[in-house]
Write a protein that holds these residues in place. Sequence first.
Motif, PDB file in Angstrom:
ATOM      1  N   SER A  67       0.832  -1.208   0.000  1.00 11.58           N
ATOM      2  CA  SER A  67       0.000   0.000   0.000  1.00 11.58           C
ATOM      3  C   SER A  67       0.866   1.257   0.000  1.00 11.58           C
ATOM      4  O   SER A  67       0.467   2.284  -0.541  1.00 11.58           O
ATOM      5  CB  SER A  67      -0.931  -0.002   1.203  1.00 11.58           C
ATOM      6  N   GLU A  84       0.530   8.287  -6.304  1.00  9.83           N
ATOM      7  CA  GLU A  84      -0.117   6.990  -6.130  1.00  9.83           C
ATOM      8  C   GLU A  84      -0.145   6.287  -7.482  1.00  9.83           C
ATOM      9  O   GLU A  84      -0.457   6.907  -8.506  1.00  9.83           O
ATOM     10  CB  GLU A  84      -1.539   7.153  -5.603  1.00  9.83           C
ATOM     11  N   LYS A  97      -7.829   7.349  -0.275  1.00 11.77           N
ATOM     12  CA  LYS A  97      -7.697   6.302  -1.273  1.00 11.77           C
ATOM     13  C   LYS A  97      -8.746   6.521  -2.347  1.00 11.77           C
ATOM     14  O   LYS A  97      -9.826   7.064  -2.105  1.00 11.77           O
ATOM     15  CB  LYS A  97      -7.928   4.905  -0.651  1.00 11.77           C
ATOM     16  N   LEU A  98      -8.391   6.058  -3.525  1.00 12.09           N
ATOM     17  CA  LEU A  98      -9.288   6.176  -4.665  1.00 12.09           C
ATOM     18  C   LEU A  98      -9.783   4.779  -5.004  1.00 12.09           C
ATOM     19  O   LEU A  98      -8.994   3.838  -5.091  1.00 12.09           O
ATOM     20  CB  LEU A  98      -8.527   6.767  -5.835  1.00 12.09           C
ATOM     21  N   PHE A  99     -11.080   4.650  -5.192  1.00 12.66           N
ATOM     22  CA  PHE A  99     -11.657   3.355  -5.557  1.00 12.66           C
ATOM     23  C   PHE A  99     -12.417   3.506  -6.872  1.00 12.66           C
ATOM     24  O   PHE A  99     -12.989   4.556  -7.157  1.00 12.66           O
ATOM     25  CB  PHE A  99     -12.605   2.862  -4.455  1.00 12.66           C
ATOM     26  N   PHE A 100     -12.435   2.419  -7.640  1.00 13.35           N
ATOM     27  CA  PHE A 100     -12.986   2.480  -8.987  1.00 13.35           C
ATOM     28  C   PHE A 100     -14.211   1.601  -9.137  1.00 13.35           C
ATOM     29  O   PHE A 100     -14.301   0.521  -8.547  1.00 13.35           O
ATOM     30  CB  PHE A 100     -11.933   2.040 -10.008  1.00 13.35           C
ATOM     31  N   THR A 122      -5.718  -1.632  -5.656  1.00 11.97           N
ATOM     32  CA  THR A 122      -6.019  -0.665  -4.610  1.00 11.97           C
ATOM     33  C   THR A 122      -5.001   0.464  -4.524  1.00 11.97           C
ATOM     34  O   THR A 122      -5.152   1.376  -3.733  1.00 11.97           O
ATOM     35  CB  THR A 122      -6.113  -1.355  -3.248  1.00 11.97           C
ATOM     36  N   GLY A 123      -3.968   0.384  -5.327  1.00  9.80           N
ATOM     37  CA  GLY A 123      -3.020   1.487  -5.387  1.00  9.80           C
ATOM     38  C   GLY A 123      -1.826   1.302  -4.472  1.00  9.80           C
ATOM     39  O   GLY A 123      -1.913   0.671  -3.414  1.00  9.80           O
ATOM     40  N   THR A 124      -0.701   1.843  -4.883  1.00 12.98           N
ATOM     41  CA  THR A 124       0.517   1.876  -4.061  1.00 12.98           C
ATOM     42  C   THR A 124       0.996   3.311  -4.004  1.00 12.98           C
ATOM     43  O   THR A 124       1.207   3.949  -5.040  1.00 12.98           O
ATOM     44  CB  THR A 124       1.632   1.006  -4.668  1.00 12.98           C
ATOM     45  N   ARG A 125       1.156   3.794  -2.780  1.00 16.01           N
ATOM     46  CA  ARG A 125       1.620   5.168  -2.610  1.00 16.01           C
ATOM     47  C   ARG A 125       3.138   5.168  -2.554  1.00 16.01           C
ATOM     48  O   ARG A 125       3.729   4.616  -1.625  1.00 16.01           O
ATOM     49  CB  ARG A 125       1.025   5.753  -1.334  1.00 16.01           C
TER      50      ARG A 125
END
Lengths: 115, 115
Positions: free
Chosen positions: A9, A88, B103-106, A107-110
């Motif tokens: 994350s 991100e 956080k960004l969710f799609f 869910t994304g990686t910062r």
Amino acid sequence: AQSVTQLDSQVPVFEEAPVELRCNYSSSVSVYLFWYVQYPNQGLQLLLKYLSGSTLVKGINGFEAEFNKSQTSFHLRKPSVHISDTAEYFCAVSLYTSGTYKYIFGTGTRLKVLA
Amino acid sequence: GAVVSQHPSWVICKSGTSVKIECRSLDFQATTMFWYRQFPKQSLMLMATSNEGSKATYEQGVEKDKFLINHASLTLSTLTVTSAHPEDSSFYICSARDSQVEKLFFGSGTQLSVL
């Protein structure tokens, strides 16, 4: 069911160090693979994509990714990061199944680049 | 499970009709939602940023009167494609920002086909 997993994350890294952001996917059908970057208060920007052909894909800002079908991975790499790479990063797959297109994001990686 | 629900997943309509696409955040409040459009094998293109209780901010080249965005509540944004034409056929995807966790969710996207 299809899924995209970004295992980390958050990734802190010092400036000029190399970085790898991991992405694994699960799908029973063929997929197209993407990496996007989002800077604060901005929309997504495409870094690179894999549709077919060479498994090593080069993108903008010095990023590259390698598609590994056996490991169902599409990890993003950069040999030397800059402060400006702090953002991100999203891995995504696009596929056609059950008569419709789907677009699935991780869910994304910062990534935080430290001076 | 999905935290952003986008509906419908696919829709076919006649030229000249209007189509509404809904984007709901299921377990968080989203003051900001984004609407994207994607053509096959291409990257997502940001169409507009939707802010709850205020007018959407459209990207350059996107027709405000054609793509109506309403963000009337903290969990729902809608995109209405008015008087749709075949060139509007595309894949539309929304994303929602959870400001609590940044956080960004799609959503999973909507395939629009205009006949």
